[in-house]
Design a protein around this motif. Structure first.
Motif, PDB file in Angstrom:
ATOM      1  N   LEU A   1       0.810  -1.219   0.000  1.00  0.00           N
ATOM      2  CA  LEU A   1       0.000   0.000   0.000  1.00  0.00           C
ATOM      3  C   LEU A   1       0.847   1.274   0.000  1.00  0.00           C
ATOM      4  O   LEU A   1       0.311   2.361   0.235  1.00  0.00           O
ATOM      5  N   ILE A   2       2.143   1.136  -0.281  1.00  0.00           N
ATOM      6  CA  ILE A   2       3.012   2.314  -0.329  1.00  0.00           C
ATOM      7  C   ILE A   2       2.536   3.228  -1.452  1.00  0.00           C
ATOM      8  O   ILE A   2       2.281   2.790  -2.565  1.00  0.00           O
ATOM      9  N   GLY A   3       2.401   4.491  -1.149  1.00  0.00           N
ATOM     10  CA  GLY A   3       1.981   5.477  -2.137  1.00  0.00           C
ATOM     11  C   GLY A   3       0.479   5.676  -2.220  1.00  0.00           C
ATOM     12  O   GLY A   3       0.008   6.556  -2.931  1.00  0.00           O
ATOM     13  N   VAL A   4      -0.288   4.884  -1.471  1.00  0.00           N
ATOM     14  CA  VAL A   4      -1.747   5.043  -1.484  1.00  0.00           C
ATOM     15  C   VAL A   4      -2.113   6.247  -0.634  1.00  0.00           C
ATOM     16  O   VAL A   4      -1.690   6.375   0.509  1.00  0.00           O
ATOM     17  N   SER A   5      -2.889   7.132  -1.203  1.00  0.00           N
ATOM     18  CA  SER A   5      -3.348   8.317  -0.489  1.00  0.00           C
ATOM     19  C   SER A   5      -4.802   8.569  -0.880  1.00  0.00           C
ATOM     20  O   SER A   5      -5.106   8.747  -2.050  1.00  0.00           O
ATOM     21  N   ASN A   6      -5.670   8.549   0.121  1.00  0.00           N
ATOM     22  CA  ASN A   6      -7.092   8.767  -0.126  1.00  0.00           C
ATOM     23  C   ASN A   6      -7.539  10.088   0.487  1.00  0.00           C
ATOM     24  O   ASN A   6      -6.963  10.543   1.485  1.00  0.00           O
ATOM     25  N   ALA A   7      -8.565  10.671  -0.087  1.00  0.00           N
ATOM     26  CA  ALA A   7      -9.100  11.936   0.406  1.00  0.00           C
ATOM     27  C   ALA A   7      -9.774  11.739   1.766  1.00  0.00           C
ATOM     28  O   ALA A   7     -10.415  10.722   2.004  1.00  0.00           O
ATOM     29  N   HIS A   8      -9.603  12.728   2.643  1.00  0.00           N
ATOM     30  CA  HIS A   8     -10.228  12.708   3.964  1.00  0.00           C
ATOM     31  C   HIS A   8     -11.115  13.943   4.128  1.00  0.00           C
ATOM     32  O   HIS A   8     -11.103  14.593   5.170  1.00  0.00           O
ATOM     33  N   ARG A   9     -11.875  14.236   3.109  1.00  0.00           N
ATOM     34  CA  ARG A   9     -12.781  15.387   3.152  1.00  0.00           C
ATOM     35  C   ARG A   9     -14.205  14.888   2.910  1.00  0.00           C
ATOM     36  O   ARG A   9     -14.412  13.791   2.387  1.00  0.00           O
ATOM     37  N   PRO A  10     -15.179  15.685   3.287  1.00  0.00           N
ATOM     38  CA  PRO A  10     -16.577  15.237   3.127  1.00  0.00           C
ATOM     39  C   PRO A  10     -16.931  14.934   1.675  1.00  0.00           C
ATOM     40  O   PRO A  10     -16.462  15.586   0.744  1.00  0.00           O
ATOM     41  N   LEU A  11     -17.761  13.923   1.524  1.00  0.00           N
ATOM     42  CA  LEU A  11     -18.308  13.549   0.220  1.00  0.00           C
ATOM     43  C   LEU A  11     -19.743  14.054   0.196  1.00  0.00           C
ATOM     44  O   LEU A  11     -20.579  13.604   0.975  1.00  0.00           O
ATOM     45  N   LYS A  12     -19.999  15.012  -0.665  1.00  0.00           N
ATOM     46  CA  LYS A  12     -21.325  15.624  -0.709  1.00  0.00           C
ATOM     47  C   LYS A  12     -22.354  14.660  -1.268  1.00  0.00           C
ATOM     48  O   LYS A  12     -22.033  13.761  -2.041  1.00  0.00           O
TER      49      LYS A  12
END
Length: 127
Positions: A90-101
């Protein structure tokens, strides 16, 4: 003469290797708000299924998705919780941590650690 024999044998092996059946990509489908886009297997002592999925917010309001709320449910009734860290797979995996409208879609990359190197089943999101 031995060189020709060697080259003929090498060519026959190469042609045979091209026709060999590759390991099957796991048959995973999304359920509910999840659509599976890409699936990769990272074999090892524990196989990691790394999936890129699209999550649609069809709830009545906005929410902030959490990768640990993704679940891989195998056809063998095994259940694996999603993660996006803790392994070299999973190196390099980056997911958004902001609200999903409400009504929006977003892609997430999620890893599932499983002992089964050939797994089938579904991926779901459980808020």
């Amino acid at each position: 003469m031995w060189k020709r024999t060697f080259w003929v044998l090498t060519l026959a092996l190469a042609v045979g290797a091209c026709r060999a059946t590759a390991l099957a990509v796991p048959a995973l489908a999304g359920t509910g708000d999840v659509r599976v886009l890409i699936v990769h297997l990272t074999p090892g002592i524990q196989t990691y299924v790394v999936a890129t999925v699209e999550l649609t917010n069809d709830t009545s309001g906005d929410f902030t998705p959490d990768v640990s709320r993704f679940f891989l449910n195998s056809t063998n009734n095994e259940r694996y919780q999603g993660t996006d860290s803790g392994s070299s797979a999973l190196i390099g995996v980056s997911n958004a941590h902001r609200p999903l409208k409400q009504g929006d879609k977003r892609d997430y990359t999620v890893g599932f650690r499983t002992p089964d190197p050939v797994i089938t089943g579904t991926i779901s999101y459980e808020p």
